[in-house]
Structures are given as structure tokens and as C-alpha cells.
Design an enzyme around this catalytic site. Sequence first.
Site, PDB file in Angstrom:
ATOM      1  N   HIS A  37      29.379  53.087  29.555  1.00 28.36           N
ATOM      2  CA  HIS A  37      28.792  53.604  28.307  1.00 28.36           C
ATOM      3  C   HIS A  37      29.902  54.044  27.345  1.00 28.36           C
ATOM      4  O   HIS A  37      29.835  53.782  26.151  1.00 28.36           O
ATOM      5  CB  HIS A  37      27.907  54.824  28.591  1.00 28.36           C
ATOM      6  CG  HIS A  37      26.711  54.551  29.454  1.00 28.36           C
ATOM      7  ND1 HIS A  37      26.569  55.086  30.703  1.00 28.36           N
ATOM      8  CD2 HIS A  37      25.588  53.810  29.233  1.00 28.36           C
ATOM      9  CE1 HIS A  37      25.413  54.694  31.227  1.00 28.36           C
ATOM     10  NE2 HIS A  37      24.804  53.922  30.359  1.00 28.36           N
ATOM     11  N   GLU A 150      27.119  43.661  28.004  1.00 26.33           N
ATOM     12  CA  GLU A 150      26.958  42.356  28.644  1.00 26.33           C
ATOM     13  C   GLU A 150      26.420  42.489  30.079  1.00 26.33           C
ATOM     14  O   GLU A 150      25.834  41.561  30.621  1.00 26.33           O
ATOM     15  CB  GLU A 150      28.335  41.691  28.661  1.00 26.33           C
ATOM     16  CG  GLU A 150      28.382  40.304  29.179  1.00 26.33           C
ATOM     17  CD  GLU A 150      29.801  39.745  29.168  1.00 26.33           C
ATOM     18  OE1 GLU A 150      30.728  40.368  28.612  1.00 26.33           O
ATOM     19  OE2 GLU A 150      29.977  38.665  29.745  1.00 26.33           O
ATOM     20  N   GLN A 155      18.926  41.372  28.609  1.00 26.02           N
ATOM     21  CA  GLN A 155      18.492  42.387  27.637  1.00 26.02           C
ATOM     22  C   GLN A 155      19.155  42.136  26.276  1.00 26.02           C
ATOM     23  O   GLN A 155      18.511  42.289  25.224  1.00 26.02           O
ATOM     24  CB  GLN A 155      18.847  43.777  28.163  1.00 26.02           C
ATOM     25  CG  GLN A 155      18.625  44.894  27.162  1.00 26.02           C
ATOM     26  CD  GLN A 155      18.746  46.256  27.811  1.00 26.02           C
ATOM     27  OE1 GLN A 155      17.783  46.787  28.329  1.00 26.02           O
ATOM     28  NE2 GLN A 155      19.939  46.821  27.787  1.00 26.02           N
ATOM     29  N   VAL A 178      32.107  46.778  32.142  1.00 27.69           N
ATOM     30  CA  VAL A 178      33.166  47.626  32.692  1.00 27.69           C
ATOM     31  C   VAL A 178      32.897  47.779  34.192  1.00 27.69           C
ATOM     32  O   VAL A 178      31.765  48.051  34.604  1.00 27.69           O
ATOM     33  CB  VAL A 178      33.178  49.005  32.002  1.00 27.69           C
ATOM     34  CG1 VAL A 178      34.263  49.903  32.581  1.00 27.69           C
ATOM     35  CG2 VAL A 178      33.383  48.823  30.505  1.00 27.69           C
ATOM     36  N   ARG A 189      22.711  53.577  38.320  1.00 28.89           N
ATOM     37  CA  ARG A 189      22.028  53.466  39.609  1.00 28.89           C
ATOM     38  C   ARG A 189      23.003  53.474  40.788  1.00 28.89           C
ATOM     39  O   ARG A 189      22.584  53.703  41.924  1.00 28.89           O
ATOM     40  CB  ARG A 189      21.171  52.199  39.656  1.00 28.89           C
ATOM     41  CG  ARG A 189      19.921  52.286  38.790  1.00 28.89           C
ATOM     42  CD  ARG A 189      18.985  51.121  39.047  1.00 28.89           C
ATOM     43  NE  ARG A 189      17.760  51.232  38.284  1.00 28.89           N
ATOM     44  CZ  ARG A 189      17.607  50.832  37.026  1.00 28.89           C
ATOM     45  NH1 ARG A 189      18.618  50.288  36.387  1.00 28.89           N
ATOM     46  NH2 ARG A 189      16.451  50.972  36.407  1.00 28.89           N
TER      47      ARG A 189
HETATM   48  P1  AMP Z   1      21.612  52.101  30.278  1.00 30.37           P
HETATM   49  O1  AMP Z   1      21.917  53.540  30.118  1.00 30.37           O
HETATM   50  O2  AMP Z   1      21.756  51.598  31.675  1.00 30.37           O
HETATM   51  O3  AMP Z   1      20.324  51.690  29.613  1.00 30.37           O
HETATM   52  O4  AMP Z   1      22.742  51.336  29.488  1.00 30.37           O
HETATM   53  C1  AMP Z   1      22.988  51.597  28.129  1.00 30.37           C
HETATM   54  C2  AMP Z   1      23.884  50.522  27.587  1.00 30.37           C
HETATM   55  O5  AMP Z   1      25.109  50.529  28.320  1.00 30.37           O
HETATM   56  C3  AMP Z   1      23.297  49.113  27.742  1.00 30.37           C
HETATM   57  O6  AMP Z   1      23.593  48.355  26.582  1.00 30.37           O
HETATM   58  C4  AMP Z   1      24.014  48.583  28.949  1.00 30.37           C
HETATM   59  O7  AMP Z   1      24.118  47.177  28.973  1.00 30.37           O
HETATM   60  C5  AMP Z   1      25.367  49.220  28.781  1.00 30.37           C
HETATM   61  N1  AMP Z   1      26.071  49.289  30.061  1.00 30.37           N
HETATM   62  C6  AMP Z   1      25.609  49.806  31.218  1.00 30.37           C
HETATM   63  N2  AMP Z   1      26.526  49.647  32.197  1.00 30.37           N
HETATM   64  C7  AMP Z   1      27.573  49.004  31.631  1.00 30.37           C
HETATM   65  C8  AMP Z   1      28.829  48.536  32.121  1.00 30.37           C
HETATM   66  N3  AMP Z   1      29.187  48.697  33.399  1.00 30.37           N
HETATM   67  N4  AMP Z   1      29.659  47.906  31.257  1.00 30.37           N
HETATM   68  C9  AMP Z   1      29.292  47.724  29.969  1.00 30.37           C
HETATM   69  N5  AMP Z   1      28.136  48.144  29.445  1.00 30.37           N
HETATM   70  C10 AMP Z   1      27.282  48.759  30.267  1.00 30.37           C
END
Ligand code: AMP
Length: 281
Positions: A37, A150, A155, A178, A189
Site C-alpha cells: 500500500h 497489479e 480488479q 510489492v 491476508r
Molecule cells: P486492499 O487493501 O487489499 O484492497 O488493497 C488496496 C490496494 O493496494 C489495491 O489496489 C491493491 O491491488 C493494492 N495492493 C495490495 N497489495 C499489494 C502489493 N503487494 N503490491 C502492490 N499493490 C498492492
Amino acid sequence: MQVVHRRQELSQVIDHWHAAEASIAFVPTMGALHEGHLSLIRAARRLATHTVVSIFVNPVQFNDPQDFALYPRHVDADIALLEAEKVDLLFSPEVEDVYPEGIEHLESYDLGRLEQVLEGAYRPGHFQGVARVMRRLLDMIKPEVLVMGEKDYQQCLVVQHLLQLLHMQVSFHMHPTVREADGLAMSSRNSRLTAEDRKKATLIYESLLFIRSHIQQLSFDVLQWHVEQQLKAAGFVVDYVTIVRSRDIQQLNKPINEPMRALIAASIHGVRLIDNMQVYP
Ligand code: AMP
């Protein structure tokens, strides 16, 4: 950093900024923030004058009530991280701020095949939920730039499709995944994995690397079969291992001369992990 919970208060700040010719880059999240994030947020800061992050565990996109209940929530720690990143505004609304009309009988979007395959097939209704919350957040935050990861490749395609469908003039920025030092894609998760399963989880990344390095030599059937066997042997329940055309996630059974991507979804002891990687060129 301003922390805003109510939609009316948000509108006031956004209108004020736009009146002062600000540009806004928006990073939507569900909190439990990690380096993935934060990397999106750093990119966002370079793309506009003001950065807005939302933290909202959107009930409408969870098809599994247990997953929603167990989703990690630690807003205080998140706020400290966002302060350190010099985010201008955190929008952390309640359900009634996002859905003043309630969460029953919501509108539907024509997402076509994108919502029927892969994550869409395993999580019915998930992408309608994503579209509904994104529509509302974009209407409220009115960003010039939207930054998403990505890691959730399907999504990203759904949201890009939604922007076109709604004729929204928002520039979409997809940020690379990342990873932890051993390759596991960072995810909120991951904190639900036991120590033993956390070690095994790196196999998902290794499987993507395996597909990438063998895509020219092995048939897709053999590649998928081999990876599934490996994951199952380690104790995963495999939802899919697939190779698709990157631009529209059309599933492939043989190579094409266009960008291709491998996607994997698998669970271990009830924790469902997804990851993907461009495997050609
Ligand atoms: P989430 O909180 O899981 O809904 O993720 C919020 C945003 O962070 C979304 O656009 C995800 O794709 C992105 N995101 C989550 N994990 C990663 C990661 N490891 N690397 C890059 N972006 C991420």
C-alpha cells in the site's frame, strides 16, 4: 494529515482543494496497511499535488461473511503509517457514508466477461461490489489520478472498464506488486497464515516464476498440471492456475505473440491467496 469520516466533510475539503487548482491522486484500500500500500501511496504523491487514501472494508464486495468478519482492522496503526508518508487526507467512512441508501438493492454494472471468469467465478458478486464502492468513492473524491495494484490484476481491468463505462476522466495508474524478501506478494491476508503456511506460501511466487521460465518449452496443459500438483502436494486447495492474454484476461491454451500473464488463486487452511505475473514477453 486530515482524517475525515463523514461524506459532507469530505466534499467540503475536496471542493476547497479543487477551487485552489489542486490535483488529487487517490489510493483506495481496505486498511491493514503494508509496504505494498505504501508503495502505491509514494507513487500517488508523485502524480498529483494532493494524495487521498481511503480505508473502507467494503461489505458489498465480500461474498464470504467469514472473510469479512476476519478481515484485519487496525486503523490506529494505519493512521501512523499514513502520517509518515505525508498523505494529505485519509477518508475512513462508515457504511452509511458510502451507501446512504443502504446496501440492499444496489445498482449493477455491465462488466461483461471480466466479472464471470477467475476471481469473478470463485467470488460471485465480488466485482459488482468493487464497482459499486469505486463509483461512490470516485464520485466523492473526484480524483485526477487513481492508483491501484497489479497484485489484483483482474480488479485493475474491472476498474479501468468501469471508468470507460461511466465516461470518467480519471487517469489510471497500475503499480507493480510489492513482495516479501522470499517473493510472497504482500497482502493484508498474509497475517492470517500460520508460521508453517507462511513458509509454504512462497510456492505461489515460485510457481509463477516456473511458468515464466518454461512458457516457451512446455505446453500450457503440462505447465498448469505441474504447478497444481506442486501446490496440492504442499497442502493448498487450488482455485485456478491459468495463463491469459494480458489485455483482457482471455484464457489461453497455447502461446500467442502478445503479452501473457499467469494468475494463481489458492487457499491454505482457509486463507485464500492470489498472485499474478507477466510471463511473456
Ligand atoms: P486492499 O487493501 O487489499 O484492497 O488493497 C488496496 C490496494 O493496494 C489495491 O489496489 C491493491 O491491488 C493494492 N495492493 C495490495 N497489495 C499489494 C502489493 N503487494 N503490491 C502492490 N499493490 C498492492
